[in-house]
Write a protein that holds these residues in place. Structure first.
Motif, PDB file in Angstrom:
ATOM      1  N   ALA A 127       0.832  -1.206   0.000  1.00 25.44           N
ATOM      2  CA  ALA A 127       0.000   0.000   0.000  1.00 25.44           C
ATOM      3  C   ALA A 127       0.866   1.256   0.000  1.00 25.44           C
ATOM      4  O   ALA A 127       0.565   2.237  -0.689  1.00 25.44           O
ATOM      5  CB  ALA A 127      -0.939  -0.015   1.200  1.00 25.44           C
ATOM      6  N   LYS A 132      -8.910   2.213  -4.093  1.00 24.72           N
ATOM      7  CA  LYS A 132      -8.384   2.715  -2.817  1.00 24.72           C
ATOM      8  C   LYS A 132      -7.570   3.985  -3.032  1.00 24.72           C
ATOM      9  O   LYS A 132      -7.728   4.983  -2.303  1.00 24.72           O
ATOM     10  CB  LYS A 132      -7.513   1.636  -2.183  1.00 24.72           C
ATOM     11  CG  LYS A 132      -6.750   2.061  -0.922  1.00 24.72           C
ATOM     12  CD  LYS A 132      -5.814   0.944  -0.482  1.00 24.72           C
ATOM     13  CE  LYS A 132      -4.994   1.317   0.740  1.00 24.72           C
ATOM     14  NZ  LYS A 132      -5.796   1.260   1.992  1.00 24.72           N
ATOM     15  N   ARG A 171      -7.958   7.984  -1.916  1.00 21.21           N
ATOM     16  CA  ARG A 171      -6.911   8.619  -1.122  1.00 21.21           C
ATOM     17  C   ARG A 171      -6.371   9.889  -1.777  1.00 21.21           C
ATOM     18  O   ARG A 171      -5.891  10.792  -1.081  1.00 21.21           O
ATOM     19  CB  ARG A 171      -5.758   7.629  -0.880  1.00 21.21           C
ATOM     20  CG  ARG A 171      -6.109   6.519   0.102  1.00 21.21           C
ATOM     21  CD  ARG A 171      -4.907   5.622   0.378  1.00 21.21           C
ATOM     22  NE  ARG A 171      -3.776   6.384   0.884  1.00 21.21           N
ATOM     23  CZ  ARG A 171      -3.656   6.804   2.135  1.00 21.21           C
ATOM     24  NH1 ARG A 171      -4.608   6.553   3.018  1.00 21.21           N
ATOM     25  NH2 ARG A 171      -2.593   7.489   2.525  1.00 21.21           N
ATOM     26  N   HIS A 213      -9.444  -3.388  -0.634  1.00 23.31           N
ATOM     27  CA  HIS A 213      -8.529  -3.061   0.473  1.00 23.31           C
ATOM     28  C   HIS A 213      -8.762  -1.648   1.018  1.00 23.31           C
ATOM     29  O   HIS A 213      -7.831  -0.997   1.490  1.00 23.31           O
ATOM     30  CB  HIS A 213      -7.072  -3.214   0.025  1.00 23.31           C
ATOM     31  CG  HIS A 213      -6.771  -4.527  -0.623  1.00 23.31           C
ATOM     32  ND1 HIS A 213      -6.856  -5.726   0.052  1.00 23.31           N
ATOM     33  CD2 HIS A 213      -6.393  -4.833  -1.892  1.00 23.31           C
ATOM     34  CE1 HIS A 213      -6.539  -6.715  -0.762  1.00 23.31           C
ATOM     35  NE2 HIS A 213      -6.271  -6.211  -1.944  1.00 23.31           N
ATOM     36  N   SER A 240      -9.439   1.069   3.509  1.00 20.60           N
ATOM     37  CA  SER A 240      -9.277   1.173   4.952  1.00 20.60           C
ATOM     38  C   SER A 240     -10.240   2.225   5.498  1.00 20.60           C
ATOM     39  O   SER A 240     -10.219   3.373   5.068  1.00 20.60           O
ATOM     40  CB  SER A 240      -7.832   1.574   5.295  1.00 20.60           C
ATOM     41  OG  SER A 240      -7.676   1.757   6.682  1.00 20.60           O
ATOM     42  N   GLY A 245      -9.403   5.419   7.731  1.00 19.52           N
ATOM     43  CA  GLY A 245      -8.251   6.129   7.195  1.00 19.52           C
ATOM     44  C   GLY A 245      -8.336   6.616   5.766  1.00 19.52           C
ATOM     45  O   GLY A 245      -7.915   7.732   5.457  1.00 19.52           O
ATOM     46  N   ASP A 246      -8.901   5.785   4.877  1.00 23.49           N
ATOM     47  CA  ASP A 246      -8.945   6.150   3.456  1.00 23.49           C
ATOM     48  C   ASP A 246     -10.099   7.060   3.095  1.00 23.49           C
ATOM     49  O   ASP A 246     -10.128   7.606   1.987  1.00 23.49           O
ATOM     50  CB  ASP A 246      -9.012   4.890   2.585  1.00 23.49           C
ATOM     51  CG  ASP A 246      -7.724   4.078   2.607  1.00 23.49           C
ATOM     52  OD1 ASP A 246      -6.687   4.636   2.997  1.00 23.49           O
ATOM     53  OD2 ASP A 246      -7.771   2.885   2.239  1.00 23.49           O
ATOM     54  N   SER A 249     -14.804  -6.504  -2.421  1.00 23.99           N
ATOM     55  CA  SER A 249     -15.136  -5.180  -1.885  1.00 23.99           C
ATOM     56  C   SER A 249     -16.555  -5.276  -1.323  1.00 23.99           C
ATOM     57  O   SER A 249     -17.526  -4.942  -1.994  1.00 23.99           O
ATOM     58  CB  SER A 249     -15.057  -4.118  -2.987  1.00 23.99           C
ATOM     59  OG  SER A 249     -13.796  -4.140  -3.605  1.00 23.99           O
ATOM     60  N   GLN A 272     -19.379  -2.374   3.273  1.00 25.28           N
ATOM     61  CA  GLN A 272     -18.521  -1.205   3.432  1.00 25.28           C
ATOM     62  C   GLN A 272     -19.253   0.093   3.107  1.00 25.28           C
ATOM     63  O   GLN A 272     -18.930   1.145   3.650  1.00 25.28           O
ATOM     64  CB  GLN A 272     -17.290  -1.339   2.536  1.00 25.28           C
ATOM     65  CG  GLN A 272     -16.285  -2.368   3.028  1.00 25.28           C
ATOM     66  CD  GLN A 272     -15.027  -2.342   2.195  1.00 25.28           C
ATOM     67  OE1 GLN A 272     -15.072  -2.461   0.972  1.00 25.28           O
ATOM     68  NE2 GLN A 272     -13.894  -2.159   2.845  1.00 25.28           N
TER      69      GLN A 272
END
Length: 285
Positions: free
Chosen positions: A127, A161, A165, A193, A195, A198-199, A218, A222
């Motif tokens: 990552a 992801k 970000r 993946h 997060s 955080g993401d 996925s 989520q």
């Protein structure tokens, strides 16, 4: 987008439309990049962070061509894997065009055979490394792009992801004495993946997500977690950019890239996900 059937062995079933990519690969800000769309006077730039199969999967290039077809956008799909994408031999195993034709035994034995190579590949694309390659490219692109021209990023699976970000407050860079985000808007389709938190917290640009109900990678759950996080932030008085969530049925993992075009519902997922991207960027770029 080309509509003629592709007889090349490089063409893999599960494309938006069968055909040959019409763009070209060139070096952009240090990365081999597939370029398509309007090179002369585009309204804005769309950057694609593909799934793990990268530039080697014709599906990805055909999607880029679909974005560029309107003539509004200059489309870049950089090789964020630095010449080391996942081998195409695993593509039809992990995301078969027609899962009803794949026995559980074939899937399980094939998966076992590919696990070692996938784990080794993952150590080369952690990552931290993947995020840096993407961030560095976008930073150079932002500084080289005229001030009035906007940049959007769309990510699929692995790339989802990093597309999200790119819109974080922590990713701002200085341009002409001002702190600006790397991109102006983002889209993440079946992001892997991811997060949470955080993401997805501290976003400063509008983001549109695409979730598949039957996605086993996925996870559809989520979506609710991301929504709850942003709802809590809003309730606490924190400014949250506009966040959009689209739901796709059946929405198997890879629905926006590897769906079966001969299956009406899956074809709708393929085509509607293209519309989602173009409408979002049409609004924000």
């Amino acid at each position: 987008m080309a509509s003629s059937c592709c007889d090349s062995t490089e063409c893999i079933s599960g494309t938006v439309h069968k055909g040959l990519p019409i763009g070209a690969e060139e070096t952009v800000h240090g990365l081999t990049t597939y370029i398509t769309g309007n090179r002369t006077n585009p309204r804005g730039i769309i950057v694609i962070y593909s799934d793990v199969f990268g530039l080697n999967l014709p599906n990805n290039k055909l999607i880029a061509d679909a974005y560029g077809k309107s003539g509004e956008w200059l489309v870049y799909m950089p090789d964020f894997f630095l010449g080391d994408p996942m081998a195409l031999s695993i593509a039809d195993l992990l995301i078969p065009t027609d899962p009803t034709k794949q026995s559980k035994l074939v899937w399980f034995t094939g998966l076992l055979a590919h696990v070692p190579s996938f784990l080794v590949w993952s150590t080369r694309h952690t990552a931290t490394k993947s995020d840096k390659v993407c961030t560095d490219f976008l930073a150079e692109l932002r500084r080289a792009t005229p001030k009035g021209q906007k940049i959007g990023i769309v990510g699929f699976c692995w790339g989802g992801k990093y597309a999200v970000r790119a819109g974080l407050a922590s990713k701002r860079i200085e341009v002409d004495g001002q702190q600006v985000p790397l991109v102006d808007a983002a889209v993440a389709l079946h992001p892997s993946h991811l997060s949470i938190p955080g993401d997805v917290e501290d976003l400063v640009v509008p983001v549109s997500f695409g979730w598949g109900v039957e996605d086993t990678v996925s996870r559809f759950e989520q979506k609710a977690k991301v929504e709850a996080l942003h709802a809590q932030a809003t309730k606490a008085g924190k400014k949250v950019p506009e966040i959009d969530h689209k739901v796709y049925k059946p929405g198997r993992h890879g629905f926006a890239v590897r769906g079966n075009p001969d299956h009406p519902e899956e074809r709708a997922c393929l085509e509607d996900s293209v519309t989602q991207v173009l409408e979002w960027f049409g609004r924000w770029l």
